[in-house]
Design an enzyme around this catalytic site. Structure first.
Site, PDB file in Angstrom:
ATOM      1  N   ASP A 192      -6.645   3.463  12.402  1.00  0.00           N
ATOM      2  CA  ASP A 192      -5.387   4.397  12.477  1.00  0.00           C
ATOM      3  C   ASP A 192      -5.540   5.462  11.478  1.00  0.00           C
ATOM      4  OD1 ASP A 192      -3.894   2.573  14.014  1.00  0.00           O
ATOM      5  OD2 ASP A 192      -3.565   1.307  12.124  1.00  0.00           O
TER       6      ASP A 192
ATOM      7  N   ASP B  24       0.732  -1.369   0.090  1.00  0.00           N
ATOM      8  CA  ASP B  24      -0.084  -0.164   0.087  1.00  0.00           C
ATOM      9  C   ASP B  24       0.952   1.487  -0.130  1.00  0.00           C
ATOM     10  OD1 ASP B  24      -2.083  -1.366   0.017  1.00  0.00           O
ATOM     11  OD2 ASP B  24      -2.804  -0.962   2.052  1.00  0.00           O
TER      12      ASP B  24
ATOM     13  N   SER C  67      -3.095  -9.769   7.437  1.00  0.00           N
ATOM     14  CA  SER C  67      -2.839  -8.389   7.666  1.00  0.00           C
ATOM     15  C   SER C  67      -2.199  -8.290   9.119  1.00  0.00           C
ATOM     16  CB  SER C  67      -4.032  -7.260   7.342  1.00  0.00           C
ATOM     17  OG  SER C  67      -3.342  -6.158   7.735  1.00  0.00           O
TER      18      SER C  67
ATOM     19  N   ARG D 130       0.666   4.473  17.600  1.00  0.00           N
ATOM     20  CA  ARG D 130       0.107   5.547  16.599  1.00  0.00           C
ATOM     21  C   ARG D 130       0.380   6.961  16.842  1.00  0.00           C
ATOM     22  NH1 ARG D 130       1.142   2.015  12.918  1.00  0.00           N
ATOM     23  NH2 ARG D 130      -0.453   0.385  12.474  1.00  0.00           N
TER      24      ARG D 130
END
Ligand code: ARG
Length: 397
Positions: free
Chosen positions: A122, A13, A174, A93
């Protein structure tokens, strides 16, 4: 020269975003940033290599110590848990956004790009972290939210643009991994009735392969932070890694759950968080010994609120600081040792002590004690919730 910075993992990605930034969005230069909060070594090397190959200015920031000391340890003090998930991806994050913001400012980038889709959490956490830490004219771009790509279309595009591809079309899971935990989703796991296969786990043994005999361990805490295991002093990162090993070897730390995302989307999640499954129950057990009844009752509310805000990525909200102030103050007395037994996927607290702060007195609590004059209780008991007694005697029909 126009410049865009981007969060870069080396994955498909974010790799696809690089030529897009140049061709579709018209930026001359791309600055890629990989913040290491405990990523697998090969992923970091791969990100670095790919970014350079694609002509980017690349930064790798080693944030592991800061993540352990200021983020994981705060989560331990707050008994951080959202719906049974010990907040691993979520607490990383804000730190990633904060450190990226420093590079964005240093490089004078006028925009920043992230690879989050429009379905997950996220995007909330990273963008909030950025908005709180970069100048307000820095533009935030989310190409994966603007375009809906299929995996095979992404691979086609990557091939066309000469992006080195390391994944195959059938990359099944993932996975997000950091020092505090691994999160595994996607593929067949999207069917909530499909049992998690053994291959998704890396840090924990199955019940069959777990240690054949029970393991006893003593965790020492100072002001709410774990500082030693079995008397051996370790720095924050080392203690987390050691805790992973002990719990993982005993098959402790696998979580399979349904989770309500920020957007309200219900998703099935698998987590592997052995250290959290050992250190948080140990920390709680010590709080039980040293905090007052009122503190314990109120801290449970503060912890739940903290966890919800940490899940939402609101690390830079002033209310989060207020909650941390309460958490830090109560944890000033969370010093002592906790003994635990682990065996084949189970974990039990089997002892706790605090020489300085225990609010427990063996003589007072003991059945054999003569110190406490029991007769003093008589009057207090007789008036226990006096108003309710009056209601029941005289008013209730
Ligand atoms: N649901 C978790 C969270 O929001 C983890 C998501 C991690 N992403 C992944 N691709 N496994 O914190």
């Amino acid at each position: 020269m126009s410049k865009v910075a981007m969060f870069y993992s080396g994955g498909l990605d974010t790799s696809v975003c690089i030529p897009m930034m140049r061709e579709e969005y018209g930026y001359d230069e791309v600055v890629t940033i990989t913040v290491n909060v405990g990523l697998p070594e090969d992923e970091i090397a791969q990100a670095e290599e790919k970014a350079k190959k694609m002509g980017c200015i690349h930064y790798t920031i080693d944030a592991r110590d800061e993540f352990a000391k200021d983020y994981i340890f705060q989560a331990i003090k707050a008994n951080g848990d959202y719906q049974g998930y010990p907040l691993s991806t979520s607490i990383a994050r804000p730190l990633i956004a904060k450190l990226a913001a420093e590079i964005i400012k240093k490089e004078g980038a006028e925009a920043v790009c992230h690879g989050c889709t429009g379905k997950g959490n996220d995007q909330f956490r990273l963008e909030f972290g950025l908005r709180c830490n970069v100048p307000k004219d820095v533009k935030i771009i989310a190409p994966m939210r603007e375009h809906t790509w299929t995996r095979s279309a992404e691979i086609e595009y990557a091939k066309e643009k000469g992006i080195p591809i390391t994944v195959s079309v059938e990359k099944i899971w993932s996975i997000d991994e950091n020092l505090w935990g691994r999160s595994i989703e996607g593929g067949k796991l999207e069917d909530p009735f499909y049992a998690p296969p053994e291959e998704i786990f890396k840090w924990t043994k199955s019940i069959d392969d777990a240690c054949p005999t029970p393991t006893e361990v003593v965790i020492s805490f100072e002001k709410g932070c774990p500082v030693a295991i079995d008397g051996k002093k370790l720095d924050p990162r080392a203690i987390v890694e050691a805790a992973h090993k002990i719990a993982g070897d005993n098959g402790v730390g696998r979580i399979d759950m349904m989770e309500d995302r920020i957007l309200g989307l219900k998703v099935r999640e698998n987590y592997e968080c052995p250290a959290a499954r050992l250190l948080i129950p140990a920390h709680k057990a010590l709080e039980e010994l040293v905090l007052t009844k009122e503190e314990r009752e109120f801290k449970a509310i503060v912890d739940a609120k903290w966890s919800r805000m940490a899940y939402d990525g609101l690390w830079f909200d002033p209310f989060f600081d207020d909650l941390n102030a309460f958490i830090d103050k109560t944890n000033e007395r969370v010093t002592g040792d906790v003994k635990l037994r682990l065996f084949k996927g189970s974990l039990q607290v089997i002892g706790r002590k605090s020489d300085e702060f225990a609010l427990y007195n063996e003589d007072l609590a003991s059945f054999d004690s003569k110190t406490w004059d029991q007769s003093q209780a008589t009057g207090i008991v007789a008036n226990h919730d006096m108003q309710a007694v009056m209601y029941n005697r005289f008013i209730k029909k």
